[in-house]
Design a protein around this motif. Sequence first.
Motif, PDB file in Angstrom:
ATOM      1  N   LEU A  79       0.863  -1.181   0.000  1.00  0.00           N
ATOM      2  CA  LEU A  79       0.000   0.000   0.000  1.00  0.00           C
ATOM      3  C   LEU A  79       0.900   1.232   0.000  1.00  0.00           C
ATOM      4  CD1 LEU A  79      -2.577  -1.170   2.685  1.00  0.00           C
ATOM      5  CD2 LEU A  79      -2.832  -1.218   0.195  1.00  0.00           C
ATOM      6  N   LEU A  80       0.893   1.945  -1.113  1.00  0.00           N
ATOM      7  CA  LEU A  80       1.795   3.089  -1.278  1.00  0.00           C
ATOM      8  C   LEU A  80       0.985   4.362  -1.486  1.00  0.00           C
ATOM      9  CD1 LEU A  80       4.243   1.327  -3.783  1.00  0.00           C
ATOM     10  CD2 LEU A  80       4.511   1.531  -1.308  1.00  0.00           C
ATOM     11  N   LEU A  81       1.689   5.504  -1.443  1.00  0.00           N
ATOM     12  CA  LEU A  81       0.989   6.790  -1.510  1.00  0.00           C
ATOM     13  C   LEU A  81       1.356   7.572  -2.764  1.00  0.00           C
ATOM     14  CD1 LEU A  81       1.552   7.854   2.185  1.00  0.00           C
ATOM     15  CD2 LEU A  81      -0.530   6.896   1.180  1.00  0.00           C
ATOM     16  N   ASN A  82       0.392   8.339  -3.244  1.00  0.00           N
ATOM     17  CA  ASN A  82       0.663   9.316  -4.297  1.00  0.00           C
ATOM     18  C   ASN A  82       0.870  10.660  -3.620  1.00  0.00           C
ATOM     19  OD1 ASN A  82       0.108   7.253  -6.050  1.00  0.00           O
ATOM     20  ND2 ASN A  82      -1.735   8.168  -6.927  1.00  0.00           N
ATOM     21  N   VAL A  83       2.000  11.299  -3.873  1.00  0.00           N
ATOM     22  CA  VAL A  83       2.232  12.628  -3.309  1.00  0.00           C
ATOM     23  C   VAL A  83       2.632  13.589  -4.429  1.00  0.00           C
ATOM     24  CG1 VAL A  83       2.925  11.736  -1.042  1.00  0.00           C
ATOM     25  CG2 VAL A  83       4.675  12.275  -2.730  1.00  0.00           C
ATOM     26  N   GLY A  84       2.394  14.871  -4.167  1.00  0.00           N
ATOM     27  CA  GLY A  84       2.686  15.838  -5.226  1.00  0.00           C
ATOM     28  C   GLY A  84       3.249  17.114  -4.661  1.00  0.00           C
ATOM     29  N   GLY A  85       4.287  17.022  -3.871  1.00  0.00           N
ATOM     30  CA  GLY A  85       4.895  18.243  -3.338  1.00  0.00           C
ATOM     31  C   GLY A  85       5.018  18.182  -1.835  1.00  0.00           C
ATOM     32  N   ALA A  86       5.827  19.082  -1.304  1.00  0.00           N
ATOM     33  CA  ALA A  86       6.159  19.013   0.122  1.00  0.00           C
ATOM     34  C   ALA A  86       4.935  19.236   1.013  1.00  0.00           C
ATOM     35  CB  ALA A  86       7.239  20.032   0.448  1.00  0.00           C
ATOM     36  N   GLY A  87       3.971  20.075   0.565  1.00  0.00           N
ATOM     37  CA  GLY A  87       2.801  20.379   1.390  1.00  0.00           C
ATOM     38  C   GLY A  87       2.079  19.131   1.845  1.00  0.00           C
ATOM     39  N   GLY A  88       1.574  18.337   0.883  1.00  0.00           N
ATOM     40  CA  GLY A  88       0.827  17.125   1.220  1.00  0.00           C
ATOM     41  C   GLY A  88       1.713  16.017   1.757  1.00  0.00           C
ATOM     42  N   ALA A  89       3.020  16.114   1.507  1.00  0.00           N
ATOM     43  CA  ALA A  89       3.911  15.017   1.869  1.00  0.00           C
ATOM     44  C   ALA A  89       4.038  14.837   3.377  1.00  0.00           C
ATOM     45  CB  ALA A  89       5.290  15.236   1.258  1.00  0.00           C
ATOM     46  N   ALA A  90       3.884  15.926   4.127  1.00  0.00           N
ATOM     47  CA  ALA A  90       4.018  15.801   5.579  1.00  0.00           C
ATOM     48  C   ALA A  90       2.905  14.911   6.126  1.00  0.00           C
ATOM     49  CB  ALA A  90       3.962  17.190   6.224  1.00  0.00           C
ATOM     50  N   ALA A  91       1.670  15.159   5.669  1.00  0.00           N
ATOM     51  CA  ALA A  91       0.547  14.328   6.100  1.00  0.00           C
ATOM     52  C   ALA A  91       0.739  12.900   5.590  1.00  0.00           C
ATOM     53  CB  ALA A  91      -0.756  14.906   5.566  1.00  0.00           C
TER      54      ALA A  91
END
Length: 552
Positions: free
Chosen positions: A262-274
Amino acid sequence: MVDELRGNPASPGTAAGPVVRLAPPPVLPEAWDVPAAPEEELAAASGALETAVADLEKRAASVTGESRSIMDTQIAMARDPSLRTGIRAAVHNGRPAAWAIHEAFGRHIAALESLGGYLGDRAADLTDIRDRAIAAALGLAPPGIPAVDGAFVLVGQDIAPADTVLLDPAKVVGIVTEKGGPTSHTAIVARALGIPAVVGCAGAAGLADGQTVAVDGTRGTVLADPGEDHLRRIAAESAALSEKLARHRGPGATADGHPVKLLLNVGGAGGAAAAAAADAEGVGLFRTEFLFLDRTEVPTVEEQRAAYGAVLRGFAGRPVVIRTLDAGADKFVPFANTGDEPNPALGVRGYRVGVRNPELLTAQLEAISLAAADHGADVRVMAPMIATPAEAAAFCELARSYGIGTAGVMVEVPAAAIRAADILAEADFVSIGTNDLSQYTYAADRLLGELGELLDPWQPALLALVANVAAAARDAGKSAGICGEAAGDPGLAPVFAGLGITSLSMSVSAVPAVRAALKDYTAGQCETLAREVLSAPDAPTARKIVEEFRTG
Ligand code: PEP
Ligand code: MG
């Protein structure tokens, strides 16, 4: 009469509540009087635009990450000096304030719309600012989400970025829009916030303020005036689901322990912290476009190194797959794309941009390699829009020459899915981008809500291509993941597991339901289910097979 409306399933789950309609944009009366005091009209128009921009700035200050950058772009557009010049000219041509705003924005909106693609979509952002400024000039309430007490289902034509960023899941329990497809902005934000949503539901135009509706974001249905029994069932279903989701934690696996990461889609530092705080096994898709969109110059290696590092820091010990720049079509990057292609989705986009601008690709690979070393991170890279084994070979060789040990490619072009075995002979892994793979398999623009039925990830031809890729990966002893929006669909999770998919990469909010769905089946049951679904003639039948297997 009980009325069931159909739309595109956009964000899973069920919810019920009274309809609150987005306040409509202001309508200008057709006739006006030429103002006696143009200077006063100019001051009124400028003041109204200022009010609209100040309101946007206030909203922007309360959000972070991707939402923030969407709003910052909108504010920058509203500050364009040529808008003010246009307003001045219109006032001096005899237009009152609100009409002058309408006229000045009109030219800019038409120019953006004619460009199509990513820039064409920005026309909606400009229209939103125009409507807010006109409402201010006319002394009306701004369009958008009205301030009401209690929980409600938000209904509207579509939801503007300025409104989506302020959606509060404690109040907005469901979303129904008349426009939009499964990969539209509204759908993505709803999924990220875990709000059940149905988009592209034309019948929603007939829903009245205050009317109770039951939204099923998994099936794509909206039931108007549901009975007490139906409401009780929805409440029981969502309570049971929350209880079930809370029961499971840790790595993804079927009931008998067959792993599906189970992996995550991230798109930049903002959402990456959560994302970094989430219970997930790593990042399956780090979209790097956030650094490039709306820029006129290429970010430097050092700037990129810092931006990638900000994301990697949170994922120490977990793998992170960084996708190289996917410029073009729905992600227009001014210095990488020409903007004059007749069909941008079929033009120079994704990896093709890197081939024509090698310095863009090599600077990015260098920055990724440096950031990985800075943080001792387990970084892998993949290229978007790969069509041929030769492209896969060239990209992977280049990536390895920058010291990046694991290099893969996205499979989102049907040619790559059909010849997956040849692609896998060159790449260390593949990740299937179902958003684009649907678009190209069904020749249906992913941004067009009215084509949502063809873009449905349960469509048999799409699943057949996924099956082909998974089988090729199994034969090659390599991994095949999915990182398109389909990976976050809990109904498809056991099907993908049964086809041999090794990882699913999705937004943070989708993980608990996908994890729980996998736990409902053994690996053998997943295989049976996958076989049955593959033989289904259409998407609704495929959904029914899974539904009946689960409940039967
Ligand atoms: C896809 O196409 O499925 C994908 C994950 O890439 P993007 O949505 O960024 O084009
Ligand atoms: Mg894609």
